[in-house]
Design a protein around this motif. Structure first.
Motif, PDB file in Angstrom:
ATOM      1  N   PRO A  79       0.838  -1.206   0.000  1.00  0.00           N
ATOM      2  CA  PRO A  79       0.000   0.000   0.000  1.00  0.00           C
ATOM      3  C   PRO A  79       0.872   1.255   0.000  1.00  0.00           C
ATOM      4  O   PRO A  79       2.071   1.191   0.265  1.00  0.00           O
ATOM      5  CB  PRO A  79      -0.787  -0.109   1.309  1.00  0.00           C
ATOM      6  CG  PRO A  79      -0.616  -1.513   1.776  1.00  0.00           C
ATOM      7  CD  PRO A  79       0.657  -2.012   1.185  1.00  0.00           C
ATOM      8  N   VAL A  80       0.238   2.391  -0.252  1.00  0.00           N
ATOM      9  CA  VAL A  80       0.955   3.671  -0.229  1.00  0.00           C
ATOM     10  C   VAL A  80       1.499   3.909   1.171  1.00  0.00           C
ATOM     11  O   VAL A  80       0.850   3.601   2.166  1.00  0.00           O
ATOM     12  CB  VAL A  80       0.009   4.821  -0.657  1.00  0.00           C
ATOM     13  CG1 VAL A  80       0.685   6.165  -0.494  1.00  0.00           C
ATOM     14  CG2 VAL A  80      -0.459   4.601  -2.076  1.00  0.00           C
ATOM     15  N   GLY A  81       2.691   4.447   1.254  1.00  0.00           N
ATOM     16  CA  GLY A  81       3.329   4.698   2.540  1.00  0.00           C
ATOM     17  C   GLY A  81       4.358   3.618   2.827  1.00  0.00           C
ATOM     18  O   GLY A  81       4.561   2.699   2.047  1.00  0.00           O
ATOM     19  N   LEU A  82       5.013   3.734   3.956  1.00  0.00           N
ATOM     20  CA  LEU A  82       6.067   2.804   4.332  1.00  0.00           C
ATOM     21  C   LEU A  82       5.463   1.557   4.972  1.00  0.00           C
ATOM     22  O   LEU A  82       4.799   1.632   6.004  1.00  0.00           O
ATOM     23  CB  LEU A  82       7.044   3.496   5.300  1.00  0.00           C
ATOM     24  CG  LEU A  82       8.294   2.736   5.678  1.00  0.00           C
ATOM     25  CD1 LEU A  82       9.097   2.356   4.438  1.00  0.00           C
ATOM     26  CD2 LEU A  82       9.148   3.574   6.612  1.00  0.00           C
ATOM     27  N   HIS A  83       5.696   0.409   4.321  1.00  0.00           N
ATOM     28  CA  HIS A  83       5.183  -0.875   4.802  1.00  0.00           C
ATOM     29  C   HIS A  83       6.277  -1.932   4.708  1.00  0.00           C
ATOM     30  O   HIS A  83       7.207  -1.804   3.919  1.00  0.00           O
ATOM     31  CB  HIS A  83       3.982  -1.333   3.969  1.00  0.00           C
ATOM     32  CG  HIS A  83       2.764  -0.535   4.189  1.00  0.00           C
ATOM     33  ND1 HIS A  83       2.589   0.725   3.677  1.00  0.00           N
ATOM     34  CD2 HIS A  83       1.638  -0.804   4.892  1.00  0.00           C
ATOM     35  CE1 HIS A  83       1.408   1.197   4.032  1.00  0.00           C
ATOM     36  NE2 HIS A  83       0.812   0.292   4.776  1.00  0.00           N
ATOM     37  N   THR A  84       6.132  -2.967   5.506  1.00  0.00           N
ATOM     38  CA  THR A  84       7.015  -4.125   5.445  1.00  0.00           C
ATOM     39  C   THR A  84       6.150  -5.373   5.326  1.00  0.00           C
ATOM     40  O   THR A  84       4.977  -5.375   5.742  1.00  0.00           O
ATOM     41  CB  THR A  84       7.943  -4.182   6.677  1.00  0.00           C
ATOM     42  OG1 THR A  84       8.899  -5.217   6.493  1.00  0.00           O
ATOM     43  CG2 THR A  84       7.169  -4.416   7.954  1.00  0.00           C
ATOM     44  N   TRP A  85       6.697  -6.427   4.731  1.00  0.00           N
ATOM     45  CA  TRP A  85       5.934  -7.650   4.539  1.00  0.00           C
ATOM     46  C   TRP A  85       6.047  -8.538   5.769  1.00  0.00           C
ATOM     47  O   TRP A  85       7.139  -8.790   6.276  1.00  0.00           O
ATOM     48  CB  TRP A  85       6.446  -8.412   3.310  1.00  0.00           C
ATOM     49  CG  TRP A  85       5.728  -9.701   3.081  1.00  0.00           C
ATOM     50  CD1 TRP A  85       6.218 -10.960   3.266  1.00  0.00           C
ATOM     51  CD2 TRP A  85       4.384  -9.867   2.636  1.00  0.00           C
ATOM     52  NE1 TRP A  85       5.266 -11.892   2.972  1.00  0.00           N
ATOM     53  CE2 TRP A  85       4.116 -11.242   2.580  1.00  0.00           C
ATOM     54  CE3 TRP A  85       3.370  -8.976   2.296  1.00  0.00           C
ATOM     55  CZ2 TRP A  85       2.889 -11.757   2.175  1.00  0.00           C
ATOM     56  CZ3 TRP A  85       2.136  -9.494   1.892  1.00  0.00           C
ATOM     57  CH2 TRP A  85       1.916 -10.863   1.838  1.00  0.00           C
ATOM     58  N   ASP A  86       4.910  -9.033   6.266  1.00  0.00           N
ATOM     59  CA  ASP A  86       4.857  -9.986   7.371  1.00  0.00           C
ATOM     60  C   ASP A  86       4.558 -11.349   6.759  1.00  0.00           C
ATOM     61  O   ASP A  86       3.420 -11.621   6.369  1.00  0.00           O
ATOM     62  CB  ASP A  86       3.772  -9.577   8.375  1.00  0.00           C
ATOM     63  CG  ASP A  86       3.697 -10.502   9.581  1.00  0.00           C
ATOM     64  OD1 ASP A  86       4.056 -11.694   9.463  1.00  0.00           O
ATOM     65  OD2 ASP A  86       3.272 -10.026  10.644  1.00  0.00           O
ATOM     66  N   GLU A  91       0.661 -10.450   5.038  1.00  0.00           N
ATOM     67  CA  GLU A  91       0.086  -9.129   4.812  1.00  0.00           C
ATOM     68  C   GLU A  91       1.154  -8.047   4.940  1.00  0.00           C
ATOM     69  O   GLU A  91       2.202  -8.255   5.531  1.00  0.00           O
ATOM     70  CB  GLU A  91      -1.047  -8.848   5.791  1.00  0.00           C
ATOM     71  CG  GLU A  91      -0.598  -8.753   7.242  1.00  0.00           C
ATOM     72  CD  GLU A  91      -1.747  -8.551   8.213  1.00  0.00           C
ATOM     73  OE1 GLU A  91      -2.916  -8.593   7.796  1.00  0.00           O
ATOM     74  OE2 GLU A  91      -1.453  -8.350   9.407  1.00  0.00           O
ATOM     75  N   TRP A  92       0.833  -6.904   4.360  1.00  0.00           N
ATOM     76  CA  TRP A  92       1.676  -5.722   4.501  1.00  0.00           C
ATOM     77  C   TRP A  92       1.356  -5.064   5.825  1.00  0.00           C
ATOM     78  O   TRP A  92       0.192  -4.922   6.210  1.00  0.00           O
ATOM     79  CB  TRP A  92       1.424  -4.744   3.357  1.00  0.00           C
ATOM     80  CG  TRP A  92       1.914  -5.250   2.045  1.00  0.00           C
ATOM     81  CD1 TRP A  92       1.169  -5.762   1.037  1.00  0.00           C
ATOM     82  CD2 TRP A  92       3.266  -5.313   1.613  1.00  0.00           C
ATOM     83  NE1 TRP A  92       1.975  -6.135  -0.008  1.00  0.00           N
ATOM     84  CE2 TRP A  92       3.276  -5.857   0.301  1.00  0.00           C
ATOM     85  CE3 TRP A  92       4.489  -4.952   2.176  1.00  0.00           C
ATOM     86  CZ2 TRP A  92       4.444  -6.064  -0.419  1.00  0.00           C
ATOM     87  CZ3 TRP A  92       5.658  -5.145   1.455  1.00  0.00           C
ATOM     88  CH2 TRP A  92       5.622  -5.687   0.172  1.00  0.00           C
ATOM     89  N   VAL A  93       2.377  -4.631   6.549  1.00  0.00           N
ATOM     90  CA  VAL A  93       2.218  -3.996   7.849  1.00  0.00           C
ATOM     91  C   VAL A  93       2.840  -2.603   7.779  1.00  0.00           C
ATOM     92  O   VAL A  93       3.971  -2.442   7.324  1.00  0.00           O
ATOM     93  CB  VAL A  93       2.920  -4.819   8.954  1.00  0.00           C
ATOM     94  CG1 VAL A  93       2.799  -4.132  10.302  1.00  0.00           C
ATOM     95  CG2 VAL A  93       2.358  -6.234   8.992  1.00  0.00           C
ATOM     96  N   ALA A  94       2.069  -1.599   8.201  1.00  0.00           N
ATOM     97  CA  ALA A  94       2.559  -0.225   8.195  1.00  0.00           C
ATOM     98  C   ALA A  94       3.714  -0.078   9.170  1.00  0.00           C
ATOM     99  O   ALA A  94       3.697  -0.642  10.271  1.00  0.00           O
ATOM    100  CB  ALA A  94       1.447   0.747   8.570  1.00  0.00           C
ATOM    101  N   VAL A  95       4.730   0.677   8.751  1.00  0.00           N
ATOM    102  CA  VAL A  95       5.875   0.945   9.607  1.00  0.00           C
ATOM    103  C   VAL A  95       5.647   2.308  10.245  1.00  0.00           C
ATOM    104  O   VAL A  95       5.408   3.301   9.551  1.00  0.00           O
ATOM    105  CB  VAL A  95       7.183   0.950   8.792  1.00  0.00           C
ATOM    106  CG1 VAL A  95       8.357   1.363   9.657  1.00  0.00           C
ATOM    107  CG2 VAL A  95       7.420  -0.425   8.175  1.00  0.00           C
TER     108      VAL A  95
END
Length: 98
Positions: A79-86, A91-95
C-alpha cells in the motif's frame, strides 16, 4: 566500456565488471553483457539464460515471479506509505516512524 556480469556454475552473479568488449574474452569465467535494458543485474541475482534476464533472490517463500521477472507478494503491491511484509500473517504492515 561495457558492464558485464560474471555468472558462476549455479547461474548466480558473482561479480560485475567494466571492460572493453574486445577484452571480455581475456576474463576467466562466463560473462553476460549488461545493457541499459537489463534490470536486476547485481551480485547475488540469478541469471535466467533462456529468457536473458537477471532475477533477484526470492525475498519471501510465499512470493511468486511475475511475467516481467519481478517478485510479487500473494496480496499484491505494498500500500501507499512505508510498509514491510509480514510473512507469517501474509500481509503488509505499516511501519510507524517516530
Amino acid at each position: 566500456m561495457s558492464k558485464y556480469a560474471k555468472i558462476n556454475s549455479e547461474n548466480i552473479v558473482e561479480n560485475l565488471i567494466l571492460c572493453e568488449d574486445s577484452e571480455i574474452g581475456t576474463q576467466s569465467g562466463y560473462h553476460v553483457k549488461v545493457t541499459d535494458l537489463t534490470k536486476n543485474a547485481e551480485i547475488g541475482s540469478i541469471y535466467d539464460a533462456d529468457n536473458n534476464k537477471f532475477i533477484l533472490p526470492k525475498p519471501f517463500e510465499s512470493w511468486s515471479l511475475n511475467e516481467i521477472f519481478d517478485w510479487v507478494s500473494p496480496v499484491g503491491e505494498s500500500p501507499v506509505g512505508l510498509h514491510t511484509w509480514d510473512e507469517e500473517a501474509q500481509e503488509w504492515v505499516a511501519v510507524i516512524v517516530s
